[in-house]
Design a protein around this motif. Structure first.
Motif, short mmCIF file in Angstrom:
data_model
loop_
_atom_site.label_atom_id
_atom_site.label_comp_id
_atom_site.label_asym_id
_atom_site.label_seq_id
_atom_site.Cartn_x
_atom_site.Cartn_y
_atom_site.Cartn_z
N GLY A 211 -102.42 -16.05 23.38
CA GLY A 211 -102.82 -17.10 24.07
C GLY A 211 -103.72 -17.51 23.89
O GLY A 211 -104.50 -18.93 23.70
N VAL B 227 -96.17 -17.35 20.82
CA VAL B 227 -97.03 -18.50 21.77
C VAL B 227 -97.26 -19.75 21.01
O VAL B 227 -97.37 -19.99 19.73
CB VAL B 227 -98.78 -18.10 21.87
CG1 VAL B 227 -99.12 -19.14 22.92
CG2 VAL B 227 -98.36 -16.02 22.75
N LEU C 19 -99.67 -23.94 21.64
CA LEU C 19 -99.81 -24.81 21.95
C LEU C 19 -100.12 -25.67 21.90
O LEU C 19 -99.68 -26.14 21.11
CB LEU C 19 -101.84 -23.86 21.47
CG LEU C 19 -102.16 -23.32 21.09
CD1 LEU C 19 -103.72 -22.90 20.97
CD2 LEU C 19 -102.18 -22.42 22.85
N ALA D 251 -100.82 -23.34 26.68
CA ALA D 251 -100.20 -22.40 26.47
C ALA D 251 -99.02 -21.74 26.47
O ALA D 251 -98.90 -21.23 27.79
CB ALA D 251 -101.60 -21.11 26.26
N PRO E 253 -95.77 -19.64 25.61
CA PRO E 253 -94.93 -18.35 25.61
C PRO E 253 -93.70 -18.26 24.91
O PRO E 253 -92.65 -17.36 25.50
CB PRO E 253 -95.14 -16.67 26.83
CG PRO E 253 -94.42 -18.25 27.98
CD PRO E 253 -95.28 -19.44 27.62
N ALA F 224 -101.01 -22.74 31.72
CA ALA F 224 -100.57 -21.45 31.90
C ALA F 224 -99.65 -21.28 32.46
O ALA F 224 -100.25 -21.31 33.72
CB ALA F 224 -101.55 -20.81 31.27
N ILE G 46 -106.24 -15.97 29.92
CA ILE G 46 -106.97 -17.58 29.09
C ILE G 46 -107.82 -17.92 30.27
O ILE G 46 -108.84 -18.63 29.55
CB ILE G 46 -105.22 -18.39 29.53
CG1 ILE G 46 -104.19 -17.54 29.00
CG2 ILE G 46 -105.85 -19.65 29.23
CD1 ILE G 46 -103.94 -17.90 27.50
#
Length: 320
Positions: free
Chosen positions: A179, A140, A142, A113, A115, A92, A23
Motif C-alpha cells: 500500500g 490492496v 486504494l 489504503a 488491505p 490506513a 504508509i
C-alpha cells in the motif's frame, strides 16, 4: 523524489501500530505531512506506564504533529485539524467511522489504503477474514472514502497470491508495504487529476467484522484445516487459545503454530490429546491438529515437544 506538490496531509491510524509506518514514511516523501492521528497511549510493561504507538513515536522523531484522541468527535481535536487546513487525508487501518464533518474538510478528500480486494472484505478485519476463508489471493485497494464503510470509488487495486501459510501479522505487514508503494505512485497522479475513479462493483461484497477474543477459542468440533487457518488468522492478535483442565484448574493455553494431519479421518473423540511423533496432537471433527508452538498462561512460547516435557500428563486428556 522531491515533494511534488504542496499538500497538507494527515495519516489516520487505528490497529497494529507497526504496519502503517511504511504508509506514513512513503507518503511523507512526496507530500507535506502535517499531522498523524493515532491511538491514545496505552499502559504497557510492569509499571503500566503510558506508551505511545509506534507510528506516534515515528512521527515525533520526525518532528510531525501528533493527535491521540479517544474519539474523532472531540471538538478540540477537530478544531486543531481544521487549523492545519489539510488538502488530503490518507487513511490506513483506522477501523472506525470518520465523521462526515472531517471527511468534507480536505478539498482532495480522503484516500484509504485498504488491505483487501474490495468489495471483498469490507470492514475493520479484512486480513483476518481472508485467512479464515482460505482465500488464495488478496491485495490492496486504494479508495476515496465516503460515508458508507469501504464502499468508495477505486483509485487502484493490486492483487497478490497467498502461499497458504501466512499469519495475519505477516500478511498485514506485506499488504501495507504494498500500500505504501501504491500511494507513492498514485498520490501525485491523483492530485494532478490524472486518476479516473472507478465505482466498486455490487457483486461479491463480503464483510469483515471486528474480531473479539472469544472468537479465537479453538473449537474441536471443527475440521483441523479450519482450525489451522484460525491459528494463523489470529496471530498476533488476539491469539488462538484453549483451556485444559488440570489439577482442578482450567489452564488457558495460547497456540501460535499448528500443522494438520490425517485430514480425511473423522474422529469421535473430539478434543482428545494424542502424541504424534514428538508433538501433542488434538483430535478434531475431521483430522488431527498438531500443536507446534504453545504458550501456557504466564510463560514463554515453547515447542510442542518442550511443552510435553513439562506437562507429560497432557497426553490422554480431553480439552474443554
Amino acid at each position: 523524489i522531491e515533494i511534488c506538490f504542496h499538500v497538507c496531509y494527515i495519516v489516520i491510524f487505528f490497529g497494529n501500530p507497526d504496519t502503517v509506518i511504511p504508509i506514513a514514511a512513503s507518503t511523507a516523501k512526496i507530500t507535506q505531512l502535517m499531522g498523524v492521528i493515532t491511538n491514545p497511549d496505552q499502559p504497557k510493561g510492569r509499571n503500566h506506564s503510558p506508551t505511545p504507538t509506534s507510528v506516534k513515536q515515528w512521527a515525533q522523531e520526525n518532528g510531525i504533529k501528533t493527535f491521540s484522541p479517544e474519539t474523532l468527535k472531540d471538538e478540540k481535536i477537530i478544531e486543531e485539524i481544521i487549523d492545519l487546513a489539510p488538502q488530503l487525508f490518507v487513511v490506513a487501518a483506522f477501523g472506525k467511522i470518520i465523521p462526515s464533518r472531517l471527511l468534507m474538510l480536505p478539498s482532495l478528500g480522503a484516500i484509504n489504503a485498504h488491505p483487501s480486494l474490495l468489495p471483498r472484505w469490507r470492514g475493520p478485519a479484512p486480513v483476518v477474514h481472508a485467512l479464515l476463508a482460505g482465500d488464495t489471493k488478496t491485495g490492496v485497494t486504494l479508495i476515496r472514502l465516503t460515508d458508507a464503510v469501504d464502499a468508495g470509488p477505486i483509485l487502484k487495486q493490486v492483487s497478490i497470491n497467498l502461499r497458504g501459510d501466512e499469519t495475519a501479522g505477516e500478511l498485514e505487514q506485506k499488504l501495507f508495504s504494498l500500500g505504501a508503494s501504491l500511494l507513492y505512485e498514485i498520490i501525485p497522479l491523483y492530485v494532478g487529476g490524472e486518476i479516473s475513479l472507478q465505482p466498486q462493483t455490487t457483486e461479491g461484497i463480503t464483510h469483515a467484522p471486528k474480531i473479539k477474543t472469544e472468537h479465537a477459542k479453538l473449537i474441536w468440533s471443527k475440521k483441523a484445516v479450519q482450525l489451522e487457518r484460525e491459528v494463523r488468522a489470529f496471530n498476533p492478535e488476539p491469539g488462538s487459545y484453549f483451556f485444559w483442565q488440570r489439577k482442578g484448574k482450567a489452564l488457558r493455553i495460547k497456540v501460535w503454530k499448528v500443522i494438520t494431519a490425517e485430514n480425511d479421518v473423522i474422529n469421535s473423540k473430539k478434543g482428545f490429546i494424542v502424541k504424534f511423533n514428538t508433538s501433542p496432537g488434538v483430535l478434531t471433527f475431521k483430522g488431527t491438529l498438531l500443536l507446534e508452538q504453545l504458550q501456557p498462561e504466564g510463560k514463554k512460547v515453547m515447542s510442542g515437544n518442550t511443552f510435553l516435557n513439562g506437562y507429560p500428563d497432557f497426553i490422554g486428556t480431553t480439552l474443554l
